[in-house]
Design a protein around this motif. Structure first.
Motif, PDB file in Angstrom:
ATOM      1  N   TYR A 234     -32.112  79.428  -8.026  1.00 26.04           N
ATOM      2  CA  TYR A 234     -31.989  78.260  -7.356  1.00 26.04           C
ATOM      3  C   TYR A 234     -33.459  77.880  -6.950  1.00 26.04           C
ATOM      4  O   TYR A 234     -34.092  78.457  -6.334  1.00 26.04           O
ATOM      5  CB  TYR A 234     -31.231  77.998  -6.302  1.00 26.04           C
ATOM      6  CG  TYR A 234     -30.923  76.678  -5.752  1.00 26.04           C
ATOM      7  CD1 TYR A 234     -30.094  75.755  -6.462  1.00 26.04           C
ATOM      8  CD2 TYR A 234     -31.954  76.382  -4.543  1.00 26.04           C
ATOM      9  CE1 TYR A 234     -29.871  74.405  -5.846  1.00 26.04           C
ATOM     10  CE2 TYR A 234     -31.827  74.878  -4.346  1.00 26.04           C
ATOM     11  CZ  TYR A 234     -30.989  73.976  -4.801  1.00 26.04           C
ATOM     12  OH  TYR A 234     -30.625  72.760  -4.442  1.00 26.04           O
ATOM     13  N   LYS A 235     -33.696  76.505  -7.286  1.00 24.51           N
ATOM     14  CA  LYS A 235     -35.525  76.152  -7.328  1.00 24.51           C
ATOM     15  C   LYS A 235     -35.051  75.186  -6.046  1.00 24.51           C
ATOM     16  O   LYS A 235     -34.579  74.087  -6.186  1.00 24.51           O
ATOM     17  CB  LYS A 235     -35.691  75.329  -8.350  1.00 24.51           C
ATOM     18  CG  LYS A 235     -37.265  74.787  -8.150  1.00 24.51           C
ATOM     19  CD  LYS A 235     -38.213  75.792  -8.169  1.00 24.51           C
ATOM     20  CE  LYS A 235     -39.554  74.974  -8.139  1.00 24.51           C
ATOM     21  NZ  LYS A 235     -40.499  75.799  -7.440  1.00 24.51           N
ATOM     22  N   MET A 236     -35.389  75.033  -4.849  1.00 26.17           N
ATOM     23  CA  MET A 236     -35.700  74.529  -3.838  1.00 26.17           C
ATOM     24  C   MET A 236     -36.841  73.557  -3.955  1.00 26.17           C
ATOM     25  O   MET A 236     -37.860  73.724  -4.730  1.00 26.17           O
ATOM     26  CB  MET A 236     -35.994  75.379  -2.572  1.00 26.17           C
ATOM     27  CG  MET A 236     -34.840  76.051  -2.166  1.00 26.17           C
ATOM     28  SD  MET A 236     -34.715  77.288  -0.447  1.00 26.17           S
ATOM     29  CE  MET A 236     -36.013  78.401  -0.750  1.00 26.17           C
ATOM     30  N   PRO A 237     -36.873  72.359  -3.164  1.00 25.16           N
ATOM     31  CA  PRO A 237     -37.872  71.390  -3.577  1.00 25.16           C
ATOM     32  C   PRO A 237     -39.017  71.612  -2.924  1.00 25.16           C
ATOM     33  O   PRO A 237     -40.130  70.940  -3.147  1.00 25.16           O
ATOM     34  CB  PRO A 237     -37.253  70.066  -2.717  1.00 25.16           C
ATOM     35  CG  PRO A 237     -36.359  70.658  -1.934  1.00 25.16           C
ATOM     36  CD  PRO A 237     -35.828  71.997  -2.526  1.00 25.16           C
ATOM     37  N   SER A 238     -39.060  72.792  -2.063  1.00 21.36           N
ATOM     38  CA  SER A 238     -40.684  73.142  -1.350  1.00 21.36           C
ATOM     39  C   SER A 238     -40.675  74.471  -1.138  1.00 21.36           C
ATOM     40  O   SER A 238     -39.688  75.234  -1.631  1.00 21.36           O
ATOM     41  CB  SER A 238     -40.802  72.373  -0.224  1.00 21.36           C
ATOM     42  OG  SER A 238     -40.227  72.748   0.886  1.00 21.36           O
ATOM     43  N   PRO A 239     -41.929  75.034  -0.934  1.00 21.11           N
ATOM     44  CA  PRO A 239     -42.081  76.474  -1.041  1.00 21.11           C
ATOM     45  C   PRO A 239     -41.044  77.385  -0.012  1.00 21.11           C
ATOM     46  O   PRO A 239     -40.691  76.872   0.917  1.00 21.11           O
ATOM     47  CB  PRO A 239     -43.497  76.807  -0.349  1.00 21.11           C
ATOM     48  CG  PRO A 239     -44.442  75.361  -0.814  1.00 21.11           C
ATOM     49  CD  PRO A 239     -43.005  74.312  -0.756  1.00 21.11           C
TER      50      PRO A 239
ATOM     51  N   THR B 139     -31.174  81.128   3.713  1.00 19.47           N
ATOM     52  CA  THR B 139     -32.534  80.844   3.509  1.00 19.47           C
ATOM     53  C   THR B 139     -32.987  79.497   3.901  1.00 19.47           C
ATOM     54  O   THR B 139     -32.435  78.561   4.099  1.00 19.47           O
ATOM     55  CB  THR B 139     -32.841  81.648   2.217  1.00 19.47           C
ATOM     56  OG1 THR B 139     -34.333  81.841   2.329  1.00 19.47           O
ATOM     57  CG2 THR B 139     -32.648  80.457   1.121  1.00 19.47           C
ATOM     58  N   SER B 140     -34.334  79.430   3.943  1.00 13.59           N
ATOM     59  CA  SER B 140     -34.967  78.107   4.159  1.00 13.59           C
ATOM     60  C   SER B 140     -35.993  77.801   3.379  1.00 13.59           C
ATOM     61  O   SER B 140     -36.736  78.600   2.706  1.00 13.59           O
ATOM     62  CB  SER B 140     -35.541  78.175   5.602  1.00 13.59           C
ATOM     63  OG  SER B 140     -36.280  78.952   5.969  1.00 13.59           O
ATOM     64  N   ASN B 141     -36.380  76.401   3.456  1.00 13.14           N
ATOM     65  CA  ASN B 141     -37.661  76.185   2.710  1.00 13.14           C
ATOM     66  C   ASN B 141     -38.594  75.200   3.423  1.00 13.14           C
ATOM     67  O   ASN B 141     -37.981  74.800   4.439  1.00 13.14           O
ATOM     68  CB  ASN B 141     -37.394  75.553   1.125  1.00 13.14           C
ATOM     69  CG  ASN B 141     -36.745  74.076   1.481  1.00 13.14           C
ATOM     70  OD1 ASN B 141     -36.004  73.827   2.132  1.00 13.14           O
ATOM     71  ND2 ASN B 141     -37.551  73.294   0.882  1.00 13.14           N
ATOM     72  N   GLY B 142     -39.743  74.969   3.171  1.00 15.29           N
ATOM     73  CA  GLY B 142     -40.635  73.890   4.025  1.00 15.29           C
ATOM     74  C   GLY B 142     -41.998  74.395   4.211  1.00 15.29           C
ATOM     75  O   GLY B 142     -41.994  75.415   4.772  1.00 15.29           O
ATOM     76  N   GLU B 143     -43.042  73.592   3.937  1.00 10.90           N
ATOM     77  CA  GLU B 143     -44.269  73.972   4.369  1.00 10.90           C
ATOM     78  C   GLU B 143     -45.039  72.647   4.752  1.00 10.90           C
ATOM     79  O   GLU B 143     -44.675  71.809   3.980  1.00 10.90           O
ATOM     80  CB  GLU B 143     -45.049  74.717   3.174  1.00 10.90           C
ATOM     81  CG  GLU B 143     -44.765  76.185   3.046  1.00 10.90           C
ATOM     82  CD  GLU B 143     -45.210  77.038   4.059  1.00 10.90           C
ATOM     83  OE1 GLU B 143     -46.167  76.875   4.919  1.00 10.90           O
ATOM     84  OE2 GLU B 143     -44.686  78.015   4.131  1.00 10.90           O
ATOM     85  N   PRO B 144     -45.410  72.443   5.947  1.00  9.04           N
ATOM     86  CA  PRO B 144     -46.325  71.155   6.133  1.00  9.04           C
ATOM     87  C   PRO B 144     -47.687  71.132   5.154  1.00  9.04           C
ATOM     88  O   PRO B 144     -47.963  69.945   4.832  1.00  9.04           O
ATOM     89  CB  PRO B 144     -46.600  71.581   7.559  1.00  9.04           C
ATOM     90  CG  PRO B 144     -46.794  72.953   7.862  1.00  9.04           C
ATOM     91  CD  PRO B 144     -45.684  73.526   6.727  1.00  9.04           C
ATOM     92  N   THR B 145     -48.241  72.320   4.820  1.00  8.47           N
ATOM     93  CA  THR B 145     -49.204  72.140   3.805  1.00  8.47           C
ATOM     94  C   THR B 145     -49.161  73.178   2.735  1.00  8.47           C
ATOM     95  O   THR B 145     -48.422  73.973   2.849  1.00  8.47           O
ATOM     96  CB  THR B 145     -50.679  72.433   4.566  1.00  8.47           C
ATOM     97  OG1 THR B 145     -50.870  73.639   5.063  1.00  8.47           O
ATOM     98  CG2 THR B 145     -50.650  71.318   5.719  1.00  8.47           C
ATOM     99  N   SER B 146     -49.810  72.892   1.645  1.00  5.54           N
ATOM    100  CA  SER B 146     -49.841  73.888   0.613  1.00  5.54           C
ATOM    101  C   SER B 146     -50.959  75.003   0.915  1.00  5.54           C
ATOM    102  O   SER B 146     -51.608  74.840   1.932  1.00  5.54           O
ATOM    103  CB  SER B 146     -50.250  73.220  -0.800  1.00  5.54           C
ATOM    104  OG  SER B 146     -51.701  72.715  -0.644  1.00  5.54           O
ATOM    105  N   TRP B 147     -50.993  75.997   0.050  1.00  6.63           N
ATOM    106  CA  TRP B 147     -51.755  77.150   0.291  1.00  6.63           C
ATOM    107  C   TRP B 147     -53.289  76.531   0.283  1.00  6.63           C
ATOM    108  O   TRP B 147     -54.212  77.052   0.876  1.00  6.63           O
ATOM    109  CB  TRP B 147     -51.601  78.230  -0.478  1.00  6.63           C
ATOM    110  CG  TRP B 147     -50.375  78.888  -0.319  1.00  6.63           C
ATOM    111  CD1 TRP B 147     -49.190  78.609  -1.217  1.00  6.63           C
ATOM    112  CD2 TRP B 147     -49.886  79.911   0.477  1.00  6.63           C
ATOM    113  NE1 TRP B 147     -48.110  79.684  -0.711  1.00  6.63           N
ATOM    114  CE2 TRP B 147     -48.805  80.265   0.357  1.00  6.63           C
ATOM    115  CE3 TRP B 147     -50.689  80.428   1.477  1.00  6.63           C
ATOM    116  CZ2 TRP B 147     -48.161  81.276   1.000  1.00  6.63           C
ATOM    117  CZ3 TRP B 147     -50.061  81.313   2.050  1.00  6.63           C
ATOM    118  CH2 TRP B 147     -48.870  81.817   2.051  1.00  6.63           C
TER     119      TRP B 147
END
Length: 92
Positions: free
Chosen positions: A46-51, A65-73
């Motif tokens: 399953y592809k979540m909308p963010s990391p 599980t969870s997803n979400g990052e305030p900034t990219s790498w």
């Protein structure tokens, strides 16, 4: 001896979870997937909308599980919300 190896298309920064012969992992590109523990064959994804963020927990027949990052790498601001996901075999 190594029984099998499956190259990941993306970095995994959290531990995998194992239940009933299935490995669950999340990748930093937002993909969550299940692999057969006997041979590494991909069973589900399953592809979540963010990391992907955190790890996978298993309880009462569900994976969490969870997803979400305030900034990219690279440090750029991302527009995604932080979310918690629950997956079950029957979708309930």
């Amino acid at each position: 001896n190594i029984e099998w190896i499956v190259p990941n298309p993306e970095m995994n920064s959290a531990p995998i979870a194992v239940a009933n012969g299935v490995l669950y992992q999340g990748l930093n590109n937002g993909m969550v997937e299940a692999l057969d523990a006997k041979n590494g064959r991909r069973l589900w994804g399953y592809k979540m909308p963010s990391p992907y963020r955190g790890g996978v927990a298993i309880a009462n027949g569900a994976i969490y599980t969870s997803n979400g990052e305030p900034t990219s790498w690279a440090g750029e601001q991302l527009p995604y919300k932080h979310s918690l996901y629950c997956f079950t075999v029957d979708g309930k």
